[in-house]
Design an enzyme around this catalytic site. Sequence first.
Site, mmCIF file in Angstrom:
data_model
loop_
_atom_site.group_PDB
_atom_site.id
_atom_site.type_symbol
_atom_site.label_atom_id
_atom_site.label_comp_id
_atom_site.label_asym_id
_atom_site.label_seq_id
_atom_site.Cartn_x
_atom_site.Cartn_y
_atom_site.Cartn_z
ATOM 1 N N GLN A 12 0.920 -1.121 0.150
ATOM 2 C CA GLN A 12 -0.179 0.004 -0.014
ATOM 3 C C GLN A 12 0.907 1.192 -0.048
ATOM 4 O O GLN A 12 2.003 1.290 0.628
ATOM 5 C CB GLN A 12 -0.996 0.168 1.067
ATOM 6 N N SER A 92 4.319 -6.652 2.271
ATOM 7 C CA SER A 92 2.920 -6.705 2.956
ATOM 8 C C SER A 92 1.967 -7.122 1.993
ATOM 9 O O SER A 92 2.119 -8.396 1.547
ATOM 10 C CB SER A 92 2.731 -5.362 3.704
ATOM 11 N N LEU A 93 0.919 -6.329 1.387
ATOM 12 C CA LEU A 93 -0.148 -6.848 0.309
ATOM 13 C C LEU A 93 0.696 -7.456 -0.743
ATOM 14 O O LEU A 93 0.022 -8.155 -1.515
ATOM 15 C CB LEU A 93 -0.690 -5.404 0.143
ATOM 16 N N ARG A 117 -9.447 -8.835 2.914
ATOM 17 C CA ARG A 117 -8.344 -8.218 3.836
ATOM 18 C C ARG A 117 -8.303 -7.224 3.920
ATOM 19 O O ARG A 117 -8.321 -6.589 5.228
ATOM 20 C CB ARG A 117 -6.999 -8.773 3.136
ATOM 21 N N HIS A 196 -0.186 -4.370 10.786
ATOM 22 C CA HIS A 196 0.887 -5.562 11.331
ATOM 23 C C HIS A 196 1.142 -5.155 12.782
ATOM 24 O O HIS A 196 2.312 -5.005 13.235
ATOM 25 C CB HIS A 196 2.301 -5.111 10.153
#
Length: 303
Positions: A12, A92-93, A117, A196
């Site tokens: 992101q 991450s993503l 998500r 996170h």
Amino acid sequence: MTPKIAALFPGQGSHAVGMGADLAAAFPVAEAVYAEAEAALPGLRALIETGPLEDLTLTANQQPALVAASVAAYRAWQQKTGLTPMVAAGHSLGEYSALVAAGVLTLGDALRLTRQRGTLMQQAVAPGDGAMSAIMGDPAVVAEVCGGIDGVQTANFNAPTQTVISGTAEAVATASAELKLRGLKAIPLKVSAPFHCALMTPAAVGLSPDLQATAYGPFTFPVVANVTAELNDDPQRVPELLERQITGAVRWVETITALAGMGVDTFIEFGPGKVLSGLVGRIVPGARTIGMGTAADVNAFEL
């Protein structure tokens, strides 16, 4: 000699209205990605192509949109060059995009999972209750300070001297103040939720059934998992690793260091922006990094 390529996929913050539109116009495989994205999540393509930016930025939209843009760039590059990376990693993503590239997740499943998500992550914490802050300085000091304050933890180890902390707004403010007293720099981040960290537990629990119900194919090449910073080529481990990722730290410094240790000599960032390329340069000075986010990037690629 064929380069040893690591494919990297952004998370992101790398999004932009219109991302990948030129790829879709120039490469049929990229057009097919956007068509499949629209079929899986009606309205997503228009949002990517024309915005508005504030709607595209919403976590539930931004996550699948970035998967689509990143996979489109990867497939266009692969079609043009015929090359396959030796390994992949996503921030991450971006781990979902990496798993699509490796053949483990179908694009449709990755889009649906990241929409869910993003929705669950946004719902997990009320607006204003959580916060994140980027800390510039020794990560050991960051870990020490966060270890002594309830409600805050290290969330992203992005670069040798850049660590992101996440948690309740009060705890992040307390930790940031203490870190400043110790000579570190704290920069509050404009985020929609505290990613996170333990506050994301409801999202992890909520996504778990969908992760468990998804079919995972064999790995074409291994993917470094965020939460372990280790190679994974076992499809059966993917649901657990993706669930843990929601509340666990993104161990990006260890990830890139491990890739360099494997002999990777070329890091290619697939998708919009150059965030990961910049981080790689800070982790492995002198590393060869290439951005692959536009049709011009794909056409200009040379070994």
